[in-house]
Design an enzyme around this catalytic site. Sequence first.
Site, mmCIF file in Angstrom:
data_model
loop_
_atom_site.group_PDB
_atom_site.id
_atom_site.type_symbol
_atom_site.label_atom_id
_atom_site.label_comp_id
_atom_site.label_asym_id
_atom_site.label_seq_id
_atom_site.Cartn_x
_atom_site.Cartn_y
_atom_site.Cartn_z
ATOM 1 N N GLU A 1 0.822 -0.973 -0.039
ATOM 2 C CA GLU A 1 -0.121 -0.094 -0.077
ATOM 3 C C GLU A 1 0.855 1.383 -0.325
ATOM 4 O O GLU A 1 0.544 2.128 -0.705
ATOM 5 C CB GLU A 1 -0.677 -0.068 1.026
ATOM 6 C CG GLU A 1 -2.032 -0.952 1.340
ATOM 7 C CD GLU A 1 -3.089 -0.785 0.052
ATOM 8 O OE1 GLU A 1 -3.188 0.530 -0.259
ATOM 9 O OE2 GLU A 1 -3.827 -1.609 -0.526
ATOM 10 N N TYR B 1 -7.089 6.190 4.608
ATOM 11 C CA TYR B 1 -7.230 4.969 3.414
ATOM 12 C C TYR B 1 -6.263 3.965 3.421
ATOM 13 O O TYR B 1 -6.636 2.704 3.437
ATOM 14 C CB TYR B 1 -6.917 5.769 2.190
ATOM 15 C CG TYR B 1 -6.910 5.018 0.934
ATOM 16 C CD1 TYR B 1 -7.905 4.576 0.176
ATOM 17 C CD2 TYR B 1 -5.710 4.347 0.488
ATOM 18 C CE1 TYR B 1 -8.168 3.674 -0.771
ATOM 19 C CE2 TYR B 1 -5.601 3.306 -0.583
ATOM 20 C CZ TYR B 1 -6.786 3.003 -1.048
ATOM 21 O OH TYR B 1 -7.147 2.096 -2.143
ATOM 22 N N ASP C 1 -12.031 5.449 -2.689
ATOM 23 C CA ASP C 1 -10.867 6.317 -3.515
ATOM 24 C C ASP C 1 -11.330 6.908 -4.688
ATOM 25 O O ASP C 1 -12.647 6.851 -4.979
ATOM 26 C CB ASP C 1 -9.788 5.488 -3.769
ATOM 27 C CG ASP C 1 -9.884 4.326 -4.561
ATOM 28 O OD1 ASP C 1 -10.974 4.052 -5.456
ATOM 29 O OD2 ASP C 1 -8.875 3.474 -5.057
#
Length: 305
Positions: free
Chosen positions: A47, A132, A150
């Site tokens: 990520e 996020y 997103d």
Amino acid sequence: MSDASSELPADLDREAVQSALTEWYEADHRDFPWRRTDDPYEILVSEVMSQQTQLGRVVEAWEAFLDEWPTTADLAAADRADVVGFWTDHRLGYNNRAKYLHEAARQVEEDHGGEFPRTPDGLSELMGVGPYTANAVASFAFNNGDAVVDTNVKRVLHRAFAVPDDDAAFEAAASELMPDGESRVWNNAIMELGGVACGKTPTCDESGCPWRRFCHAYETGDFTAPDVPTQPSFEGSRRQFRGRVVRILGEYDELGLSELGPRVRVDYGGDTGAEWLRGLVDDLESDGLVDVAEGDDGVRVSLAK
């Protein structure tokens, strides 16, 4: 959430929408190595690396990073200069992310006994882990996340269900759609939909978008979105007529060209007659979307089985 306050169409069959997306994703999706693990450290590395870096370039860097520092203990014990040097050598940008990742590994080891927090709130306490990323790790490692929102997801929700361009509306719609306890598969699937089928230039038919029969944009031809301010040319386009063919065949077992043509366009005939339509269905057949059969009574077309 009740229909009265819902950001989704009141008559939307949520279970059908959910099943269509998850079945599409599980049948075929891009095979990134971090999708084959539920290790929170490996997912966190993916990520952090994926922020503003193309996923194709991330794969090699991710594998090399984990070869060098396979656990949080290994990373926490590393010299920070070596971690930053790796980041630079692999052109991952924003060296602060390397520093934050190194510090997050130290926090996991020293503050959490080597175990990652399992919730978005807990993960957000790690250095450099924003909402996020925290939600992504909670979803993909522990199946314990909220609905992801997103840019890709906003685009999908806006087009498919005419969700207003408003962060609160997107959050509400995304949460309402996600099946309970399914954040791992669902968040992967809806992001895959936005990345593969519903990009800035949509490939609805070509990608076999599972939401075509529910989609407001597919129905109206208006594919504008929060990050697509100019409407792509659609009216009268080949893509529009491909969509019509697929939609019409969804209502019939099969049709001959002479039956299909007038349903696809009101001015069927001449330059836009049988030869034009045969080219269209041949393209769709090549993409695996329809079956075309030659018979004694002519060409018959049906949706691919």
